[in-house]
Design a protein around this motif. Structure first.
Motif, short mmCIF file in Angstrom:
data_model
loop_
_atom_site.label_atom_id
_atom_site.label_comp_id
_atom_site.label_asym_id
_atom_site.label_seq_id
_atom_site.Cartn_x
_atom_site.Cartn_y
_atom_site.Cartn_z
N TYR A 237 0.81 -1.22 0.00
CA TYR A 237 0.00 0.00 0.00
C TYR A 237 0.84 1.27 0.00
O TYR A 237 0.43 2.28 -0.54
N THR A 238 2.02 1.23 0.63
CA THR A 238 2.85 2.43 0.67
C THR A 238 3.82 2.51 -0.50
O THR A 238 4.39 3.56 -0.76
N GLN A 239 4.00 1.36 -1.19
CA GLN A 239 5.00 1.26 -2.26
C GLN A 239 6.41 1.54 -1.76
O GLN A 239 7.28 2.01 -2.49
N MET A 240 6.63 1.29 -0.45
CA MET A 240 7.97 1.40 0.14
C MET A 240 8.52 0.00 0.28
O MET A 240 8.10 -0.76 1.15
N GLN A 241 9.45 -0.36 -0.59
CA GLN A 241 9.95 -1.73 -0.64
C GLN A 241 10.82 -2.05 0.57
O GLN A 241 11.66 -1.25 0.99
#
Length: 344
Positions: A237-241
């Protein structure tokens, strides 16, 4: 995140067993008001998992010490069974700057005084923030101990800590803070947060779990079997890998490259694993990823048996060298590659 994504993550956090979900900052946007209201209504009033015995988390939101902020916060929060508003203000005392934020660089005597007044005014929880990730663990632990020893009325409130990771010490500072008497910790999934992030929930929780005796019997109510799923939801959901080598939830956290390590794992998993994958609901984790030239014959033999082929002696030796040859050209060799080598 969208309000709906926040709601899904809040449900997952409740399933995880967290005590308090900090749902948002309503004063910042209409979308935040909607998200907090949704979470307060739907997660703040119901049990989401039978395994946690009727647990309904406190739903909390942020508010500056301004009437308009407080009104917006309460309008969103009032639907929760256990609502909480977290007021924040800085305490670094330099010329005319003032507040509880950045407590680690504040004058001690002033901190004791302002915290005493806050407690007299009715606060039930006081927060100590290492807002810029400035402290070493021993410094932060001493700060918590000093506040507990010198603040009037401190025995009547919960001491919470909030650590940032600018020097990579957020988890260490958090653990030192609870060792010094704090009983509530602010953490985030995957360690996300302002700048370099905050203390990571998964790292704090698993350290407490496996170091319980050294931490004086401390424990949490977190259901660790939901940690990995929660981590993946937040990542999506945050697109923070999440970095592959991130402790606990990184892709490499339970993978072993070295042939020596593989051989040790086959004999006794505790040789190179201090945690049990089962505690994180990773019972079916495949630990045998063949990366470059690192795997040994016994690892290959174990994988072959797992795939239904009991090969030994010269045949195993020949297969091993063909396997090595393929490994030179591919970063990762899959089960299908191994089966193809056998069929050839």
């Amino acid at each position: 995140m969208t309000p709906n994504e926040k709601l899904k993550i809040a449900r997952q956090l409740a399933k995880l067993g967290v005590d308090i979900i900090e749902a948002g900052f309503p004063a910042t946007s209409v979308s935040e008001v909607e998200a907090v209201k949704l979470i307060a209504q739907e997660v703040g009033n119901a049990t989401v998992d039978e395994d946690i015995n009727g647990h309904v988390p406190i739903i909390c939101c942020l508010s500056r010490c301004r009437k308009e902020d407080i009104d917006k916060a309460w309008e969103a929060m009032k639907y929760a069974k256990f609502p909480r508003i977290l007021f924040f203000i800085a305490t670094r005392f330099n010329d005319i700057e003032f507040g509880l934020e950045d407590a680690t660089r504040s004058e001690r005597e002033f901190l004791y005084e302002i915290l005493g007044e806050i407690i007299k005014a009715g606060a039930t929880t006081i927060g100590i923030g290492d807002t810029v990730g400035y402290c070493l663990p021993r410094e932060f632990g001493q700060l918590v101990a000093d506040i507990k020893a010198n603040t009037p009325g401190i025995e009547n409130v919960i001491v919470a800590i909030h650590c940032h990771n600018d020097l990579g010490l957020a988890v260490a500072n958090t653990l030192e803070g609870i060792s010094s008497g704090a009983t509530e910790v602010d953490v985030t999934i995957n360690g996300i947060g302002e700048r370099a992030g905050n203390a990571s929930l998964e790292e704090v929780v698993m350290t407490i779990k496996y170091k319980e005796m050294l931490l004086g019997g401390l424990y949490t109510g977190i259901n660790t079997r939901h940690i990995v799923m929660t981590s993946k939801m937040v990542e999506e959901y945050t697109q923070m890998q999440v970095q592959p080598h991130k402790p606990i939830v990184g892709d490499n956290a339970f993978s072993h490259e070295s042939g020596i390590h593989h051989d040790g794992m086959l004999k006794n998993k505790t040789t190179y694993e201090i945690m049990s994958p089962e505690d994180l609901h990773l019972e079916n984790l495949v630990i045998f990823e063949y990366i470059l030239l690192c795997s040994g014959r016994q690892t290959l033999k174990a994988k072959l048996i797992e795939l239904g082929h009991n090969i030994d002696g010269k045949e195993l030796n020949d297969l091993f060298w063909r396997f090595k040859s393929v490994a030179e050209t591919k970063k990762v060799i899959t089960d299908d590659d191994v089966l193809a080598l056998v069929s050839n």
